[in-house]
Design an enzyme around this catalytic site. Structure first.
Site, PDB file in Angstrom:
ATOM      1  N   LYS A  14       9.228  -1.068  14.414  1.00 53.81           N
ATOM      2  CA  LYS A  14       9.803  -0.702  13.101  1.00 53.81           C
ATOM      3  C   LYS A  14      10.863   0.375  13.288  1.00 53.81           C
ATOM      4  O   LYS A  14      11.950   0.304  12.720  1.00 53.81           O
ATOM      5  CB  LYS A  14       8.721  -0.125  12.189  1.00 53.81           C
ATOM      6  CG  LYS A  14       7.832  -1.110  11.508  1.00 53.81           C
ATOM      7  CD  LYS A  14       6.957  -0.328  10.498  1.00 53.81           C
ATOM      8  CE  LYS A  14       5.752  -1.107  10.048  1.00 53.81           C
ATOM      9  NZ  LYS A  14       4.833  -0.335   9.233  1.00 53.81           N
TER      10      LYS A  14
ATOM     11  N   HIS B 136      -5.341 -33.653  16.955  1.00 55.16           N
ATOM     12  CA  HIS B 136      -4.252 -34.508  17.448  1.00 55.16           C
ATOM     13  C   HIS B 136      -3.123 -33.683  18.039  1.00 55.16           C
ATOM     14  O   HIS B 136      -2.009 -34.177  18.192  1.00 55.16           O
ATOM     15  CB  HIS B 136      -3.744 -35.409  16.317  1.00 55.16           C
ATOM     16  CG  HIS B 136      -4.815 -36.352  15.851  1.00 55.16           C
ATOM     17  ND1 HIS B 136      -5.005 -37.590  16.414  1.00 55.16           N
ATOM     18  CD2 HIS B 136      -5.800 -36.188  14.934  1.00 55.16           C
ATOM     19  CE1 HIS B 136      -6.049 -38.172  15.835  1.00 55.16           C
ATOM     20  NE2 HIS B 136      -6.548 -37.339  14.929  1.00 55.16           N
TER      21      HIS B 136
ATOM     22  N   LYS C 108       0.837  -1.196   0.000  1.00 55.33           N
ATOM     23  CA  LYS C 108       0.000   0.000   0.000  1.00 55.33           C
ATOM     24  C   LYS C 108       0.879   1.256   0.000  1.00 55.33           C
ATOM     25  O   LYS C 108       0.679   2.171  -0.781  1.00 55.33           O
ATOM     26  CB  LYS C 108      -0.910  -0.040   1.241  1.00 55.33           C
ATOM     27  CG  LYS C 108      -1.854   1.115   1.355  1.00 55.33           C
ATOM     28  CD  LYS C 108      -2.796   0.921   2.533  1.00 55.33           C
ATOM     29  CE  LYS C 108      -3.552   2.211   2.814  1.00 55.33           C
ATOM     30  NZ  LYS C 108      -4.460   2.080   3.960  1.00 55.33           N
TER      31      LYS C 108
ATOM     32  N   GLU D  93      -4.874  -7.062  14.568  1.00 57.80           N
ATOM     33  CA  GLU D  93      -4.376  -5.726  14.216  1.00 57.80           C
ATOM     34  C   GLU D  93      -5.536  -4.726  14.312  1.00 57.80           C
ATOM     35  O   GLU D  93      -5.329  -3.553  14.606  1.00 57.80           O
ATOM     36  CB  GLU D  93      -3.749  -5.718  12.813  1.00 57.80           C
ATOM     37  CG  GLU D  93      -2.762  -4.578  12.619  1.00 57.80           C
ATOM     38  CD  GLU D  93      -1.978  -4.644  11.312  1.00 57.80           C
ATOM     39  OE1 GLU D  93      -2.589  -4.470  10.243  1.00 57.80           O
ATOM     40  OE2 GLU D  93      -0.750  -4.848  11.345  1.00 57.80           O
TER      41      GLU D  93
ATOM     42  N   GLU E 279      10.376  -4.724   4.616  1.00 56.67           N
ATOM     43  CA  GLU E 279      10.451  -6.119   4.150  1.00 56.67           C
ATOM     44  C   GLU E 279      10.184  -6.206   2.655  1.00 56.67           C
ATOM     45  O   GLU E 279      10.920  -6.844   1.904  1.00 56.67           O
ATOM     46  CB  GLU E 279       9.411  -6.979   4.895  1.00 56.67           C
ATOM     47  CG  GLU E 279       9.694  -7.196   6.356  1.00 56.67           C
ATOM     48  CD  GLU E 279       9.088  -6.114   7.250  1.00 56.67           C
ATOM     49  OE1 GLU E 279       8.775  -5.007   6.734  1.00 56.67           O
ATOM     50  OE2 GLU E 279       8.946  -6.365   8.457  1.00 56.67           O
TER      51      GLU E 279
ATOM     52  N   GLY F  45      -4.899  -2.091   5.003  1.00 52.89           N
ATOM     53  CA  GLY F  45      -4.126  -3.229   4.506  1.00 52.89           C
ATOM     54  C   GLY F  45      -4.813  -4.563   4.736  1.00 52.89           C
ATOM     55  O   GLY F  45      -4.910  -5.405   3.849  1.00 52.89           O
ATOM     56  N   ARG F  46      -5.350  -4.753   5.947  1.00 56.37           N
ATOM     57  CA  ARG F  46      -5.966  -6.045   6.270  1.00 56.37           C
ATOM     58  C   ARG F  46      -7.372  -6.180   5.697  1.00 56.37           C
ATOM     59  O   ARG F  46      -8.038  -7.200   5.925  1.00 56.37           O
ATOM     60  CB  ARG F  46      -5.954  -6.252   7.783  1.00 56.37           C
ATOM     61  CG  ARG F  46      -6.565  -5.114   8.575  1.00 56.37           C
ATOM     62  CD  ARG F  46      -6.172  -5.195  10.047  1.00 56.37           C
ATOM     63  NE  ARG F  46      -6.623  -4.047  10.827  1.00 56.37           N
ATOM     64  CZ  ARG F  46      -5.958  -2.900  10.932  1.00 56.37           C
ATOM     65  NH1 ARG F  46      -4.826  -2.733  10.274  1.00 56.37           N
ATOM     66  NH2 ARG F  46      -6.417  -1.921  11.678  1.00 56.37           N
TER      67      ARG F  46
HETATM   68  O1  F6P Z   1       3.083  -2.992   9.668  1.00 54.66           O
HETATM   69  C1  F6P Z   1       1.727  -3.289   9.551  1.00 54.66           C
HETATM   70  C2  F6P Z   1       1.241  -2.967   8.182  1.00 54.66           C
HETATM   71  O2  F6P Z   1       1.129  -1.617   8.014  1.00 54.66           O
HETATM   72  C3  F6P Z   1      -0.075  -3.657   7.893  1.00 54.66           C
HETATM   73  O3  F6P Z   1      -1.155  -2.981   8.399  1.00 54.66           O
HETATM   74  C4  F6P Z   1      -0.046  -3.763   6.430  1.00 54.66           C
HETATM   75  O4  F6P Z   1      -0.981  -4.674   5.963  1.00 54.66           O
HETATM   76  C5  F6P Z   1       1.386  -4.174   6.221  1.00 54.66           C
HETATM   77  O5  F6P Z   1       2.108  -3.471   7.201  1.00 54.66           O
HETATM   78  C6  F6P Z   1       1.957  -3.927   4.868  1.00 54.66           C
HETATM   79  O6  F6P Z   1       1.942  -2.575   4.520  1.00 54.66           O
HETATM   80  P1  F6P Z   1       2.151  -2.132   3.025  1.00 54.66           P
HETATM   81  O7  F6P Z   1       1.060  -2.727   2.203  1.00 54.66           O
HETATM   82  O8  F6P Z   1       2.107  -0.634   3.042  1.00 54.66           O
HETATM   83  O9  F6P Z   1       3.505  -2.634   2.566  1.00 54.66           O
END
Ligand code: F6P
Length: 571
Positions: free
Chosen positions: A532, A412, A233, A381, A239, A295-296
């Site tokens: 972060k 199990h 987003k 979240e 990452e 995002g979620r």
């Molecule tokens: O760190 C949490 C978060 O902001 C989530 O809410 C989101 O889904 C994810 O990181 C990824 O964010 P982005 O789509 O901006 O890379």
């Protein structure tokens, strides 16, 4: 935290700049002052005295009476520890919490995500072309469909082989790079809908910054036939950007270093065009979405591009239709016949009154193996919050810990604790009447197990039953199942894209209902920020012992030890 009866401060703060420009027009009393909340507390001892055995014996129709069929979901909530009167009070609580007004505020495009001053309109992502939903006076539905149309065109080209890589070969593997909502939705949906996916294409997902994730995802792949979707987003997430840079290096290394190859092997999904261009992806190959999509809550936006390539545009539309039918139901159905409302209120009852700290989601459907992980982000979240919208400490526990595994595997491993442990773990069992892969009597055996688990949890096994069976006396306490453990069962006909859409939307709106009762903001996620920021500070400190450290003693020692170990220092 147990629920205290302390009085909270005043309602939403006003006049504090843009942050609070969204102040709810509806006013509610602080949670612990709402009459229904107090009445529920008064009602609790009576409800706790009743065992599900008794409740079912007293009401032979309970199993059908406390069940609801809507949007293709048969929702049996009769095995919850609700006594006569409980549900009525929970429904009253929903009204006193201005749930109806809050739902309308979301659908109307009000900026209910107050701490980010944003509308919350994932419902617009699945609205039909004919709908009209405004943000700041502009109808967003045409934009939504314009992006869906572009996605469909692109997806068809990849699926048909018309989209060619840099060397002229068709794409064989799609790798989605993203994390959180930009990963969990795509990977969950791909796994869930694999049965419907183009089997000539392979789909892989990279999320973790651990290099192993990337290395394994591209293992054995031919760069000439690989398409990367960089899904983010913000397009700044550490990452994702790190993995995307590695992907570009991997691609160029494999294709002779020609930077022109990037255009044929990378597309972006983002709200941040400038960042996409900065990364080197042509914004003509970018699929956008909007800041009013969390995002979620984004798996049915362009973040679902990998899903659409996998299952095709028509099935993706069916997925959106499943979401939409639950949106309409949530918005219009009376609360006592409203799936997400009942689901959310029962969760409140289990969490805030019966003291459950977690909730297990147990799909008896192998294709839903990533569904619990997906729900973890959606629920935790969203509702992992400790202050109300007005910034006051909440007066009771908020979001329960979500976890789960597909049945029957969980039986199990951790079901022992659910049946005989000291903790109360409300369960959601999810099952489908028709198997996608019929195989002998597997499906009857699977379904027999899911029904048995709900039955065992509710009714247990008494010492008298054990003795009548000849159980040796010393074993009786060990083998007694006290029962009275709550569960919901969600039974659907078949796992289709449409059915998946209904399930996800049900949980999305259940989260909303719970957030409304607690008067928290389910749509921000400040809790991810501190870690972060600290990581960014630590990165340059890892280079070597010459860097001075100013953390606490534990963190300093860990960094020093890491520096030694990675440098091959003393063991
Ligand atoms: O760190 C949490 C978060 O902001 C989530 O809410 C989101 O889904 C994810 O990181 C990824 O964010 P982005 O789509 O901006 O890379």
């Amino acid at each position: 935290m147990t629920c205290s009866q302390t009085t909270l401060g005043p309602g939403l703060r006003r006049g504090n700049g843009a942050l609070w420009s969204m102040t709810l027009t509806h006013h509610t009393l602080p949670l612990v002052e709402r009459p229904a909340w107090r009445a529920l507390h008064a009602h609790l001892p009576q409800a706790q005295r009743l065992h599900l055995r008794q409740l079912f014996a007293d009401d032979p129709r309970r199993g059908e009476r406390l069940a609801l069929e809507a949007c293709g979901i048969y929702f049996d909530y009769s095995k919850n520890r609700i006594a006569p009167g409980t549900l009525e009070l929970l429904l009253q609580l929903a009204h006193e919490s201005a749930l109806r007004e809050r739902i309308e505020a979301m659908f109307r495009g009000d900026k209910i995500n107050a701490t980010e001053n944003r509308a919350v309109l994932h419902v617009a992502l699945r609205a039909p072309r004919s709908a009209r939903i405004e943000v700041d006076g502009a109808d967003v539905v045409p934009e939504v469909h314009a992006v869906l149309d572009r996605m469909a065109d692109f997806a068809e080209r990849v699926r048909s082989g018309a989209w060619r890589g840099h060397t002229g070969r068709p794409i064989r593997t799609v790798v989605n790079i993203g994390i959180g909502g930009s990963d969990l939705g795509p990977v969950m949906a791909y796994e869930a809908l694999r049965h419907y996916s183009a089997r000539n294409l392979d789909f892989r997902f990279v999320s973790n910054i651990d290099g192993t994730d990337f290395a394994e995802a591209v293992h054995g792949l031919d760069p000439a036939e690989t398409l990367f979707i960089v899904a983010s987003k913000t397009f700044t997430t550490l990452e994702t950007m790190t993995n995307a840079a590695s992907a570009r290096a991997w691609l160029l290394a494999g294709l002779g270093g020609d930077a022109a190859a990037v255009a044929k092997h990378f597309v972006a999904v983002s709200t941040a065009a400038a960042e996409v261009a900065r990364f080197g992806i042509d914004t003509a190959h970018m699929f956008g979405f909007w800041d009013w999509v969390g995002g979620r809550y984004s798996m049915d936006s362009a973040i679902g591009l990998s899903t659409m390539i996998a299952i095709g545009p028509a099935q993706f539309r069916a997925l959106l239709d499943g979401f939409h039918v639950v949106d309409e139901h949530f918005r219009h159905a009376p609360f006592e016949r409203n799936l997400p409302v009942l689901h959310g209120l029962l969760s409140i009852w289990n969490n805030n009154f019966l003291g459950a700290h977690s909730a297990a989601v147990l799909p008896y459907e192998q294709y839903l193996k990533r569904f619990p992980a997906y729900l973890q982000q959606l629920t935790m979240e969203s509702n992992g919050k400790r202050v109300t919208l007005a910034g006051h400490p909440v007066a009771c526990d908020t979001g329960p810990i979500f976890w789960g595994e597909p049945g029957t595997n969980g039986q199990h491993s951790f079901y022992q604790l659910i049946h005989l442990g000291t903790r109360l773990v409300p369960c959601d069992f999810i099952a489908f009447a028709q198997p996608l892969n019929p195989l002998g009597n597997h499906h009857d055996l699977l379904l027999a197990n899911v029904f048995a688990q709900g039955e065992a949890l509710a009714f247990g096994k008494t010492p008298e039953q054990l003795r009548a069976e000849g159980c040796p006396e010393p074993l009786v306490p060990h083998r007694t199942f006290e029962g009275n453990r709550p569960s919901n069962t969600l039974l659907l006909r078949e796992l289709t894209p449409y059915a998946l859409g209904t399930l996800v939307a049900l949980y999305e709106h259940s989260v909303f209902v719970q957030g409304a009762i607690w008067d928290i903001n389910p749509f921000d996620q400040w809790g991810v920020e501190l870690g972060k920021a600290l990581a960014q500070r630590i990165v340059p400190e890892l280079v070597g012992p010459e860097v001075e450290l100013h953390h606490d003693g534990s963190t300093n020692a860990l960094i020093r030890r890491y520096q030694q170990m990675k440098g091959g220092g003393p063991r």
